[in-house]
Design an enzyme around this catalytic site. Structure first.
Site, PDB file in Angstrom:
ATOM      1  N   TYR A 155       0.842  -1.199   0.000  1.00 36.03           N
ATOM      2  CA  TYR A 155       0.000   0.000   0.000  1.00 36.03           C
ATOM      3  C   TYR A 155       0.879   1.252   0.000  1.00 36.03           C
ATOM      4  O   TYR A 155       0.713   2.146  -0.839  1.00 36.03           O
ATOM      5  CB  TYR A 155      -0.923  -0.029   1.222  1.00 36.03           C
ATOM      6  CG  TYR A 155      -1.968   1.065   1.221  1.00 36.03           C
ATOM      7  CD1 TYR A 155      -3.069   0.998   0.371  1.00 36.03           C
ATOM      8  CD2 TYR A 155      -1.867   2.159   2.076  1.00 36.03           C
ATOM      9  CE1 TYR A 155      -4.040   2.001   0.370  1.00 36.03           C
ATOM     10  CE2 TYR A 155      -2.833   3.156   2.075  1.00 36.03           C
ATOM     11  CZ  TYR A 155      -3.917   3.079   1.230  1.00 36.03           C
ATOM     12  OH  TYR A 155      -4.875   4.067   1.230  1.00 36.03           O
ATOM     13  N   LYS A 159       1.143   3.877  -3.133  1.00 34.87           N
ATOM     14  CA  LYS A 159       0.659   5.246  -2.949  1.00 34.87           C
ATOM     15  C   LYS A 159       1.778   6.270  -3.147  1.00 34.87           C
ATOM     16  O   LYS A 159       1.545   7.354  -3.674  1.00 34.87           O
ATOM     17  CB  LYS A 159      -0.010   5.399  -1.578  1.00 34.87           C
ATOM     18  CG  LYS A 159      -1.322   4.620  -1.467  1.00 34.87           C
ATOM     19  CD  LYS A 159      -2.394   5.196  -2.376  1.00 34.87           C
ATOM     20  CE  LYS A 159      -3.716   4.454  -2.289  1.00 34.87           C
ATOM     21  NZ  LYS A 159      -4.782   5.092  -3.061  1.00 34.87           N
TER      22      LYS A 159
HETATM   23  N1  LIG Z   1     -10.300   4.932   4.123  1.00 34.56           N
HETATM   24  C1  LIG Z   1      -9.253   5.652   4.431  1.00 34.56           C
HETATM   25  O1  LIG Z   1      -9.079   5.994   5.600  1.00 34.56           O
HETATM   26  C2  LIG Z   1      -8.291   6.108   3.353  1.00 34.56           C
HETATM   27  C3  LIG Z   1      -7.213   6.903   3.719  1.00 34.56           C
HETATM   28  C4  LIG Z   1      -6.337   7.361   2.749  1.00 34.56           C
HETATM   29  C5  LIG Z   1      -6.544   7.027   1.414  1.00 34.56           C
HETATM   30  N2  LIG Z   1      -7.615   6.235   1.071  1.00 34.56           N
HETATM   31  C6  LIG Z   1      -7.787   5.917  -0.359  1.00 34.56           C
HETATM   32  O2  LIG Z   1      -9.085   6.291  -0.776  1.00 34.56           O
HETATM   33  C7  LIG Z   1      -9.545   5.400  -1.784  1.00 34.56           C
HETATM   34  C8  LIG Z   1     -10.892   4.824  -1.376  1.00 34.56           C
HETATM   35  O3  LIG Z   1     -10.761   4.158  -0.132  1.00 34.56           O
HETATM   36  P1  LIG Z   1     -12.010   3.644   0.698  1.00 34.56           P
HETATM   37  O4  LIG Z   1     -11.670   3.734   2.125  1.00 34.56           O
HETATM   38  O5  LIG Z   1     -13.248   4.309   0.217  1.00 34.56           O
HETATM   39  O6  LIG Z   1     -11.971   2.100   0.307  1.00 34.56           O
HETATM   40  P2  LIG Z   1     -13.118   1.082  -0.123  1.00 34.56           P
HETATM   41  O7  LIG Z   1     -12.542  -0.285  -0.019  1.00 34.56           O
HETATM   42  O8  LIG Z   1     -14.387   1.372   0.577  1.00 34.56           O
HETATM   43  O9  LIG Z   1     -13.324   1.458  -1.655  1.00 34.56           O
HETATM   44  C9  LIG Z   1     -12.450   1.013  -2.667  1.00 34.56           C
HETATM   45  C10 LIG Z   1     -13.282   0.734  -3.887  1.00 34.56           C
HETATM   46  O10 LIG Z   1     -12.435   0.323  -4.964  1.00 34.56           O
HETATM   47  C11 LIG Z   1     -13.085  -0.739  -5.636  1.00 34.56           C
HETATM   48  N3  LIG Z   1     -12.107  -1.557  -6.362  1.00 34.56           N
HETATM   49  C12 LIG Z   1     -11.188  -2.399  -5.820  1.00 34.56           C
HETATM   50  N4  LIG Z   1     -10.530  -3.039  -6.800  1.00 34.56           N
HETATM   51  C13 LIG Z   1     -11.029  -2.560  -7.982  1.00 34.56           C
HETATM   52  C14 LIG Z   1     -10.757  -2.850  -9.342  1.00 34.56           C
HETATM   53  N5  LIG Z   1      -9.833  -3.750  -9.686  1.00 34.56           N
HETATM   54  N6  LIG Z   1     -11.450  -2.188 -10.287  1.00 34.56           N
HETATM   55  C15 LIG Z   1     -12.409  -1.278  -9.940  1.00 34.56           C
HETATM   56  N7  LIG Z   1     -12.730  -0.989  -8.666  1.00 34.56           N
HETATM   57  C16 LIG Z   1     -12.038  -1.626  -7.696  1.00 34.56           C
HETATM   58  C17 LIG Z   1     -13.775  -1.529  -4.524  1.00 34.56           C
HETATM   59  O11 LIG Z   1     -14.784  -2.390  -5.018  1.00 34.56           O
HETATM   60  C18 LIG Z   1     -14.301  -0.406  -3.656  1.00 34.56           C
HETATM   61  O12 LIG Z   1     -15.574   0.037  -4.084  1.00 34.56           O
HETATM   62  C19 LIG Z   1      -8.464   4.349  -1.961  1.00 34.56           C
HETATM   63  O13 LIG Z   1      -7.634   4.707  -3.052  1.00 34.56           O
HETATM   64  C20 LIG Z   1      -7.689   4.439  -0.653  1.00 34.56           C
HETATM   65  O14 LIG Z   1      -6.363   4.019  -0.796  1.00 34.56           O
HETATM   66  C21 LIG Z   1      -8.474   5.760   2.007  1.00 34.56           C
END
Ligand SMILES: NC(=O)c1ccc[n+]([C@@H]2O[C@H](COP(=O)([O-])OP(=O)(O)OC[C@H]3O[C@@H](n4cnc5c(N)ncnc54)[C@H](O)[C@@H]3O)[C@@H](O)[C@H]2O)c1
Length: 265
Positions: A155, A159
């Protein structure tokens, strides 16, 4: 309304961050295409936006599969004629240490987070270039891309790769008037996502037991961002208000990355 008349693709539209960003762009007048490998995430996000009076549709696509990405961009072109905004949000969170990480899991996480962003950017940017669209591409990073987090090797690597992917793609596309910027979220307040899941007809997700780290206490501003805070920043980057901003990272992290590391606020 910052985005009236614009067509935006958002990938990874679960009720969490992607759903929040998709809803926020629609609230600013964009027509939003919700793209996810999980059909319910694409469909329910689009239905939720339409139910609030916005314009949206859902498409199923695995962002790691180039043929699927090309077909997805082709469908958007057929349906809407153009793409103005791409938000590369799809990602796989969670991880393991460098000692334990199986190669297959490493490849999948790098594949979705890094290669998926490359493929979507490539095919959306090609359409923008062909049509002369001065578009905006946004890459969702993480504070884990700025810092070395233990137990999260793929990860963190993917990133931080995205931070320089953003700068390099911004240089490739600058002469076409296409802007590429990243947006850095951090540990996110879960309440808004829980509400959204319920609004999509899902059971209310359980509160996760707090781990060893108290993220809220360590955030300089004393609170954690919610997806709506990321959505406002994404709407700005997507809009003409940001017309000469490219190659930057916009952190929406309540001061987390700027913090002097030994300081406990
Ligand atoms: N949640 C946090 O605290 C946090 C913090 C920093 C960054 N992020 C980033 O924000 C983004 C969203 O995170 P989140 O917490 O909403 O996660 P989440 O798991 O709820 O959402 C991720 C989404 O990506 C989709 N996905 C996964 N593989 C895929 C593929 N091969 N093709 C198409 N779609 C695909 C999943 O089905 C899901 O809907 C991510 O890039 C994550 O790294 C999240």
């Amino acid at each position: 309304m910052k985005l009236t008349g614009k067509v935006a693709i958002v990938t990874g539209t679960s009720p969490n961050i992607g759903g929040g960003i998709a809803g926020g762009l629609a609230d600013e007048g964009a027509t939003v295409v919700c793209v996810d490998v999980v059909e319910d995430n694409a469909r329910q996000c689009a239905a939720w936006i339409s139910g609030r009076g916005g314009q949206a549709s859902g498409l199923v696509c695995d962002v790691t599969d180039e043929a699927q990405v090309e077909a997805m961009v082709g469908r958007v072109r057929e349906q809407h004629g153009r793409v103005d905004v791409l938000v590369n949000n799809a990602g796989i969170l969670g991880g393991m240490s460098v000692l334990d990480m199986p190669l297959e899991r490493w490849n999948r996480q790098i594949g979705v987070n890094l290669t998926g962003t490359f493929l979507c950017t490539k095919h959306v940017a090609r359409l923008m270039v062909e049509q002369g669209t001065r578009g905006s591409i946004i890459v969702i990073v993480s504070t884990a891309g700025h810092q070395g987090q233990p137990g999260n090797i793929a990860y963190c690597t993917s990133k931080s790769g995205l931070l320089n992917f953003t700068r390099a793609a911004a240089m490739d596309l600058a002469r076409h008037g296409i802007r590429v910027n990243s947006l850095t979220p951090t540990a996110t307040d879960a309440e808004e996502s829980r509400e959204r899941a319920v609004a999509w007809g899902r059971p209310r997700p359980e509160r996760r037991a707090g781990g060893l780290l108290d993220f809220r206490k360590m955030a300089p501003m004393g609170e954690l961002p919610s997806p709506r805070h990321y959505a406002r920043a994404a709407a700005f980057l997507a809009s003409d208000e940001a017309e000469l901003i490219t190659g930057i990272d916009l952190r929406v992290d309540a001061g987390a990355v700027a913090k002097y590391w030994p300081w406990i606020p």
